[in-house]
Design an enzyme around this catalytic site. Structure first.
Site, PDB file in Angstrom:
ATOM      1  N   GLU A  30       0.908  -9.117  16.489  1.00 18.55           N
ATOM      2  CA  GLU A  30      -0.472  -9.008  16.943  1.00 18.55           C
ATOM      3  C   GLU A  30      -1.372 -10.215  16.648  1.00 18.55           C
ATOM      4  O   GLU A  30      -2.301 -10.136  15.830  1.00 18.55           O
ATOM      5  CB  GLU A  30      -1.118  -7.731  16.381  1.00 18.55           C
ATOM      6  N   TRP A  45       0.828  -1.205   0.000  1.00 19.83           N
ATOM      7  CA  TRP A  45       0.000   0.000   0.000  1.00 19.83           C
ATOM      8  C   TRP A  45       0.869   1.264   0.000  1.00 19.83           C
ATOM      9  O   TRP A  45       2.016   1.253  -0.444  1.00 19.83           O
ATOM     10  CB  TRP A  45      -0.996  -0.020   1.170  1.00 19.83           C
ATOM     11  N   ALA A  81      -7.062   2.446  18.057  1.00 20.35           N
ATOM     12  CA  ALA A  81      -6.581   1.177  17.528  1.00 20.35           C
ATOM     13  C   ALA A  81      -6.798   1.010  16.031  1.00 20.35           C
ATOM     14  O   ALA A  81      -6.087   0.245  15.378  1.00 20.35           O
ATOM     15  CB  ALA A  81      -7.238   0.022  18.284  1.00 20.35           C
ATOM     16  N   GLU A 140      -4.515   9.556   8.353  1.00 20.70           N
ATOM     17  CA  GLU A 140      -4.921   8.917   9.601  1.00 20.70           C
ATOM     18  C   GLU A 140      -4.192   9.580  10.763  1.00 20.70           C
ATOM     19  O   GLU A 140      -3.104  10.148  10.597  1.00 20.70           O
ATOM     20  CB  GLU A 140      -4.577   7.425   9.590  1.00 20.70           C
ATOM     21  N   GLU A 170       5.174  -1.775  19.158  1.00 20.87           N
ATOM     22  CA  GLU A 170       4.269  -0.911  18.391  1.00 20.87           C
ATOM     23  C   GLU A 170       3.325  -0.182  19.329  1.00 20.87           C
ATOM     24  O   GLU A 170       2.750  -0.781  20.243  1.00 20.87           O
ATOM     25  CB  GLU A 170       3.447  -1.735  17.388  1.00 20.87           C
TER      26      GLU A 170
END
Length: 316
Positions: free
Chosen positions: A150, A50, A245, A280, A239
């Site tokens: 994660e 991306w 989130a 973001e 992280e």
């Protein structure tokens, strides 16, 4: 002239014998070989696909080291989505290697992150990758292996079994460097891990992730993490983000300060999410920021300005 020559000789001799410090998992933290908490502070690259992929180059590494003063960089190699490692391993390999190489040349620690939420479904591919990567970089004390980014809401026993398969592959080539293992609920359940850690392996730490403004990531989560740390579990915050989130949401300075104070109290090492120009909250860059680094203030998001200021303050 003689004094200058003598000083040069002493400096050259010192440099020849000075060795970079390997990271060592210890009581509640990650340490340098001199026994002091490493307390590395740095930045995580975004998914190596991306929009964030364009920042995977040595010029960006240089800027993050020279301008942001990052002491650790995290290479978040995408595994499952789109052109991730499962679909195009050669593309991902050629994308991450220049970044890793530049980190090593510049003498900063680099976390090689297997950025996969479902690594238990891709065990053999993970083993193949880490065998190849560890064989290439076992010589460098700056390498850190993060073997599963994660894990979602799955049982710790599944994550533990995965780690017990992948760690020996790395250790065959690299007996010493730090390996970081995840926990369930997106690297938040380290309190569960603390009660049942991996046995039979050395130099293993555990990742803890949080998003500072996320409503569910406040004092109760800090308390769980604190209990794990104070029980002796070695923790590395591989992280964290300033927002929520989902990568967006509020950028709450008060909540960020609470988390920052907590990391400082326990002298934890951390990598902030993330190097991308996506619109973001947690993106360090504004849309259209140059792909070759050399960013000016006008290219940085509020998150980018904040993290840069924090890193530069601690570099003094």
């Amino acid at each position: 002239m003689k004094k200058s020559f003598l000083f040069l000789c002493l400096l050259t001799t010192f440099s020849a014998f000075a060795q970079p410090s390997r990271l060592l998992a210890g009581k509640g933290n990650v340490y340098l070989e001199n026994g002091k908490p490493a307390q590395l502070r740095g930045i995580s690259f975004s998914w190596s696909i991306w929009g964030g992929a364009k920042y995977y180059n040595p010029n960006v590494v240089d800027h993050l080291i020279d301008d942001f003063k990052a002491k650790v960089l995290r290479v978040s190699m995408a595994v499952e989505p789109d052109q991730g490692y499962l679909k195009d391993p050669e593309l991902q390999w050629t994308r991450i290697i220049p970044v890793v190489e530049r980190c090593l040349e510049r003498g900063v620690y680099v976390i090689m992150d297997w950025h996969d939420h479902h690594a238990d479904k891709n065990v053999e591919t993970a083993k193949e990758f880490f065998e190849k990567f560890s064989k290439r970089y076992s010589h460098s004390p700056f390498i850190v292996y993060e073997i599963w980014n994660e894990p979602e809401r799955i049982d710790w026993s599944i994550i533990k079994k995965y780690a017990e398969e992948v760690i020996p592959v790395i250790r065959k080539n690299d007996p010493y460097n730090l390996i970081v293992v995840g926990s369930s609920t997106w690297d938040q359940d380290i309190d569960i891990v603390a009660k049942d850690p991996l046995l039979g392996f050395h130099n293993i730490a555990y990742s803890f992730h949080f998003y500072a403004s996320e409503p569910h990531h406040q004092e109760p989560l800090r308390k769980r993490a604190t209990e794990a740390i104070e029980s002796g579990l070695p923790v590395f915050v591989t992280e964290w983000g300033v927002g929520e989130a989902n990568g967006d949401g509020a950028f709450d300075l008060e909540k960020n300060k609470a988390w920052m104070d907590w990391m400082e109290k326990y002298q934890l090492s951390w990598a902030n999410w993330n190097v991308t120009d996506k619109k973001e909250t947690t993106a360090l860059l504004l849309p259209g920021a140059p792909a070759n680094g050399k960013w000016r203030n006008k290219h940085l998001s509020p998150s980018g300005k904040y993290i840069r200021e924090v890193l530069r303050k601690h570099a003094k």
